[in-house]
Design a protein around this motif. Sequence first.
Motif, PDB file in Angstrom:
ATOM      1  N   ARG A   1     -13.977  47.091 -21.789  1.00  0.00           N
ATOM      2  CA  ARG A   1     -14.077  46.363 -20.526  1.00  0.00           C
ATOM      3  C   ARG A   1     -15.469  45.783 -20.283  1.00  0.00           C
ATOM      4  O   ARG A   1     -15.779  45.386 -19.171  1.00  0.00           O
TER       5      ARG A   1
ATOM      6  N   SER B   1     -18.427  43.001 -21.878  1.00  0.00           N
ATOM      7  CA  SER B   1     -18.599  41.913 -22.840  1.00  0.00           C
ATOM      8  C   SER B   1     -19.501  42.321 -24.002  1.00  0.00           C
ATOM      9  O   SER B   1     -19.268  41.920 -25.147  1.00  0.00           O
ATOM     10  N   ARG B   2     -20.515  43.136 -23.724  1.00  0.00           N
ATOM     11  CA  ARG B   2     -21.428  43.545 -24.787  1.00  0.00           C
ATOM     12  C   ARG B   2     -20.754  44.463 -25.791  1.00  0.00           C
ATOM     13  O   ARG B   2     -21.241  44.636 -26.904  1.00  0.00           O
TER      14      ARG B   2
ATOM     15  N   ARG C   1     -17.768  44.004 -27.046  1.00  0.00           N
ATOM     16  CA  ARG C   1     -16.796  43.318 -27.901  1.00  0.00           C
ATOM     17  C   ARG C   1     -17.369  42.996 -29.268  1.00  0.00           C
ATOM     18  O   ARG C   1     -16.661  43.011 -30.262  1.00  0.00           O
TER      19      ARG C   1
END
Length: 379
Positions: A329, A331-332, A334
């Motif tokens: 949940r 972005s870093r 991913r």
Amino acid sequence: MTPLFLGHDIYRGSSYGEWHPLRVPRVPTVTDLARALGWLPADRFVRSPRAKPAALSAWHTPAYIDALMRTESTQTSDGATRTRHGLGTPACPVFPEMYRRPATGAGGSLLAGELLRNGGVIHHPGGGTHHGMPDRASGFCYLNDPVFAILSLRRNGAQRIAYVDIDAHHADGVEHAFTSDPDTLLISVHEEGRWPRTGALEDQGIGQTINLPVPKGLHDGEMDMIRERLILPLIERMAPDAIVLQCGSDAIEEDPLSGLSLTNASHRALVRACKPLSPRLLVLGGGGYNPWSVGRCWTLIWGELTGQDVPERLPPEAEAVLRALRWTRASRGRNPPDHWFETLADAPRRGQVRPAILHRIDALMTRDGLHVPGARFAH
């Protein structure tokens, strides 16, 4: 005394919920990573006990402890309980282990004070819940285990205690407990304007309360200055019987809940500097919501406490622990960089020390006779 590590399996699989920042594994990652590195033999691991309600009532109100236990049992919180005790809110939600998990953290801090009676070093990464108030849960914290650590240390022979907190958020609950105590030095370095929006530079109690709010982007060079010009001189002047360090990793740049830019080099350096300054040292966890940065930071601290040689490249068993983590949940999470899997120690991130930080340090060191002649890092 051989350094000891306090842990418990209750942290394994326990979560505040899929949407909450504390859905990520933290203590299990540290435990597994330290074991994979060969740094945590069985004789150094101590199982944290669960604090009993009577022990918790030494600071929290009996009504609050009853409400916390009842809410865990029923898995529901009514409006009156939410309003008075802060249970069942977005920050402090209802979840299956909402009493047992924090009571285990508090039990570890109580036990740490007993184990340190004759001196020593303890790492308790499940501790550091510094926002809990006597009658209310707050800021992801249901119980205030740093308060219990200080109370336990005092019962076991430590009169003068230095509490140093470098979490991105102000240590408001600990300050509430000890700001009027002349035998407790409270130092909190935290991001200005960040929740709970307390801990202003001017705030001080009857005792020794030092609040240093810092601007966004605080880097390791600036933390070096804070450590050498403020934290260490104040600790040395006090000559404490015990030091409690709250090493929340949410001040690290990759954390989603702060705007600070430290690396884990700052946490390691503070632990190294404080270790010889008192016969008793207790290092707690705290904030930290990026599973890789918190796991790497607190494992690195354990390595520092136990004198380990930190490898430039992690062995396959340790790398596997970090590669197994998921952070879906954020972005870093991913596309995490390779060094989150392959290394433990970050390269320090340094830059120019901003005048605002220098001015605030100087204001604190000269306020009410706090100036320490010959303070480090003269500018």
